[in-house]
Design a protein around this motif. Structure first.
Motif, PDB file in Angstrom:
ATOM      1  N   THR A   1      37.755  37.881  48.348  1.00 38.42           N
ATOM      2  CA  THR A   1      36.977  36.737  47.915  1.00 38.42           C
ATOM      3  C   THR A   1      36.085  36.707  49.096  1.00 38.42           C
ATOM      4  N   ALA A   2      36.429  37.106  50.289  1.00 41.19           N
ATOM      5  CA  ALA A   2      35.607  37.093  51.594  1.00 41.19           C
ATOM      6  C   ALA A   2      34.205  38.174  51.186  1.00 41.19           C
ATOM      7  N   ALA A   3      34.774  39.360  50.595  1.00 42.04           N
ATOM      8  CA  ALA A   3      33.926  40.460  50.217  1.00 42.04           C
ATOM      9  C   ALA A   3      32.803  40.134  48.995  1.00 42.04           C
ATOM     10  N   TYR A   4      33.286  39.325  48.313  1.00 46.31           N
ATOM     11  CA  TYR A   4      32.705  38.966  46.950  1.00 46.31           C
ATOM     12  C   TYR A   4      32.770  37.398  46.969  1.00 46.31           C
ATOM     13  N   PRO A   5      31.898  36.899  47.558  1.00 45.28           N
ATOM     14  CA  PRO A   5      31.887  35.000  47.444  1.00 45.28           C
ATOM     15  C   PRO A   5      31.745  34.977  45.945  1.00 45.28           C
ATOM     16  N   GLY A   6      32.104  33.811  45.765  1.00 44.10           N
ATOM     17  CA  GLY A   6      32.097  33.224  44.323  1.00 44.10           C
ATOM     18  C   GLY A   6      32.996  34.039  43.306  1.00 44.10           C
ATOM     19  N   SER A   7      33.883  34.977  43.764  1.00 41.09           N
ATOM     20  CA  SER A   7      34.612  35.366  42.731  1.00 41.09           C
ATOM     21  C   SER A   7      35.631  34.613  42.146  1.00 41.09           C
ATOM     22  N   SER A   8      36.043  34.755  40.789  1.00 45.01           N
ATOM     23  CA  SER A   8      37.149  33.890  40.146  1.00 45.01           C
ATOM     24  C   SER A   8      38.525  34.779  40.113  1.00 45.01           C
ATOM     25  N   VAL A   9      39.479  33.833  40.394  1.00 40.13           N
ATOM     26  CA  VAL A   9      40.881  34.720  40.315  1.00 40.13           C
ATOM     27  C   VAL A   9      41.688  33.816  39.306  1.00 40.13           C
ATOM     28  N   TYR A  10      41.970  34.735  38.158  1.00 38.99           N
ATOM     29  CA  TYR A  10      42.992  34.219  37.226  1.00 38.99           C
ATOM     30  C   TYR A  10      44.472  34.892  37.551  1.00 38.99           C
ATOM     31  N   THR A  11      45.361  34.100  37.666  1.00 36.77           N
ATOM     32  CA  THR A  11      46.748  34.361  37.840  1.00 36.77           C
ATOM     33  C   THR A  11      47.652  34.624  36.712  1.00 36.77           C
ATOM     34  N   ARG A  12      48.565  35.592  36.766  1.00 40.51           N
ATOM     35  CA  ARG A  12      49.497  35.735  35.630  1.00 40.51           C
ATOM     36  C   ARG A  12      50.965  36.003  36.490  1.00 40.51           C
ATOM     37  N   ASP A  13      51.592  34.938  36.815  1.00 40.75           N
ATOM     38  CA  ASP A  13      53.046  35.235  37.268  1.00 40.75           C
ATOM     39  C   ASP A  13      53.779  35.666  36.366  1.00 40.75           C
ATOM     40  N   LEU A  14      54.283  36.893  36.386  1.00 44.06           N
ATOM     41  CA  LEU A  14      55.106  37.319  35.221  1.00 44.06           C
ATOM     42  C   LEU A  14      56.546  36.771  35.012  1.00 44.06           C
ATOM     43  N   THR A  15      56.840  35.894  36.298  1.00 43.11           N
ATOM     44  CA  THR A  15      58.268  35.404  36.261  1.00 43.11           C
ATOM     45  C   THR A  15      58.123  33.779  35.309  1.00 43.11           C
ATOM     46  N   VAL A  16      57.030  33.339  35.367  1.00 42.05           N
ATOM     47  CA  VAL A  16      56.798  32.060  34.738  1.00 42.05           C
ATOM     48  C   VAL A  16      56.141  32.665  33.430  1.00 42.05           C
ATOM     49  N   ASN A  17      55.505  33.198  33.073  1.00 38.81           N
ATOM     50  CA  ASN A  17      54.728  33.918  32.051  1.00 38.81           C
ATOM     51  C   ASN A  17      54.854  35.128  31.366  1.00 38.81           C
TER      52      ASN A  17
ATOM     53  N   MET B   1      30.312  39.035  43.186  1.00 36.79           N
ATOM     54  CA  MET B   1      30.880  38.107  42.276  1.00 36.79           C
ATOM     55  C   MET B   1      31.772  38.648  41.555  1.00 36.79           C
ATOM     56  N   LYS B   2      33.063  38.758  41.399  1.00 36.94           N
ATOM     57  CA  LYS B   2      34.070  39.555  40.779  1.00 36.94           C
ATOM     58  C   LYS B   2      35.133  38.620  39.732  1.00 36.94           C
ATOM     59  N   LYS B   3      35.528  39.258  38.816  1.00 36.76           N
ATOM     60  CA  LYS B   3      36.377  38.706  38.318  1.00 36.76           C
ATOM     61  C   LYS B   3      37.895  39.389  38.567  1.00 36.76           C
ATOM     62  N   ILE B   4      38.633  38.806  39.352  1.00 34.67           N
ATOM     63  CA  ILE B   4      39.865  39.284  39.930  1.00 34.67           C
ATOM     64  C   ILE B   4      41.217  38.909  39.022  1.00 34.67           C
ATOM     65  N   LEU B   5      41.895  39.561  38.585  1.00 32.44           N
ATOM     66  CA  LEU B   5      43.421  39.327  37.750  1.00 32.44           C
ATOM     67  C   LEU B   5      44.281  39.537  38.919  1.00 32.44           C
ATOM     68  N   LEU B   6      45.146  38.514  39.262  1.00 28.34           N
ATOM     69  CA  LEU B   6      46.245  38.523  40.201  1.00 28.34           C
ATOM     70  C   LEU B   6      47.405  38.621  39.299  1.00 28.34           C
ATOM     71  N   ILE B   7      48.348  39.780  39.256  1.00 22.44           N
ATOM     72  CA  ILE B   7      49.668  39.685  38.693  1.00 22.44           C
ATOM     73  C   ILE B   7      50.944  39.843  39.702  1.00 22.44           C
ATOM     74  N   THR B   8      51.699  38.785  39.592  1.00 27.52           N
ATOM     75  CA  THR B   8      52.740  38.792  40.371  1.00 27.52           C
ATOM     76  C   THR B   8      54.028  38.675  39.560  1.00 27.52           C
ATOM     77  N   SER B   9      55.183  39.169  40.404  1.00 31.63           N
ATOM     78  CA  SER B   9      56.290  39.660  39.573  1.00 31.63           C
ATOM     79  C   SER B   9      57.580  39.485  40.305  1.00 31.63           C
ATOM     80  N   SER B  10      57.502  38.797  41.676  1.00 30.57           N
ATOM     81  CA  SER B  10      58.662  38.569  42.334  1.00 30.57           C
ATOM     82  C   SER B  10      59.134  37.183  42.067  1.00 30.57           C
TER      83      SER B  10
END
Ligand SMILES: Cc1cc2nc3c(=O)[nH]c(=O)nc-3n(C[C@H](O)[C@H](O)[C@H](O)COP(=O)(O)O)c2cc1C
Length: 202
Positions: free
Chosen positions: A30-46, A1-10
């Motif tokens: 998320t398949a390798a680490y079931p139960g992981s959480s994903v927090y997304t920062r879209d740099l075009t929005v935020n 179970m991991k905390k994943i940060l997704l940064i997007t910029s397109s």
């Protein structure tokens, strides 16, 4: 179970190859680490603002001495640093713009590189303070830069590896969708990128 940060910029949203590749990486994680959480920062929005004098002043002022203006200015950076520090894994979607990363992604780097917070100088040598992170870069480009005549012209991967490495993040894996502006490659570029994910042990 991991905390994943997704940064997007397109700026291309659902049509973006760097976002599609990032999402494919997330599926693997998320398949390798079931139960992981994903927090997304879209740099075009935020986005993080370009650094100005107030930000820099705030970065080099002890917390207890920050003015109200500096406290406000440093909030963006503190938030971005907290998001990074809390993550076990960071996935960064990188559209190649003019041979480098989008300016929003550069601004993110400028706000997470903080002396005394994410790096320090011990005995005159820089020491990264962001430890135990795994980073995946999902780079999309019109041309091909992993090999061939343009190999020396892609500054996104080396820049991000240098900047992240300076902060202590050295475990970086790059996946690429490349050649999407080249007629002979554009249809196979994304399937080929997915194949590289399938061949990787997440
Ligand atoms: C402003 C801009 C600049 C670009 N500069 C380059 C470039 O220098 N080299 C390249 O190979 N492709 C370049 N491209 C093409 C993009 O890298 C390509 O469209 C890629 O898919 C962008 O990622 P995305 O699909 O996630 O938005 C550029 C595209 C845009 C919109």
């Amino acid at each position: 179970m991991k905390k994943i940060l997704l940064i997007t910029s397109s700026v291309k949203g659902k049509d973006s190859f760097s976002i599609r590749l990032s999402n494919a990486i997330l599926e693997k994680l998320t398949a390798a680490y079931p139960g992981s959480s994903v927090y997304t920062r879209d740099l075009t929005v935020n986005p993080l603002p370009h650094l100005d004098e107030t930000h820099l002043g705030a970065f080099f002022t002890p917390n207890e001495l920050l003015t109200e203006t500096q406290q406000k200015a440093i909030q963006y950076s503190n938030q971005a640093v907290q998001e990074l520090m809390e993550a076990d894994i960071v996935v960064i979607g990188v559209p190649l713009y003019n041979f480098g990363v989008p300016s929003t992604l550069k601004a993110w780097v400028d706000h997470i590189a903080r002396a005394g917070v994410t790096f320090s100088y011990e005995d005159g040598f820089p020491k990264g303070l962001v430890l135990n992170k795994k980073v995946y870069l999902a780079i999309a480009s019109g041309g091909v830069y992993s090999e061939g005549p343009r190999k020396g012209y892609d500054f996104s991967d080396p820049f991000l590896r240098a900047a992240l490495g300076f902060l202590g993040i050295t475990d970086v894996t790059t996946f690429r969708v490349e050649g999407i502006a080249m007629p002979e490659l554009q249809d196979s570029a994304f399937p080929k990128a997915l194949d590289t994910l399938d061949a990787f042990a997440f």
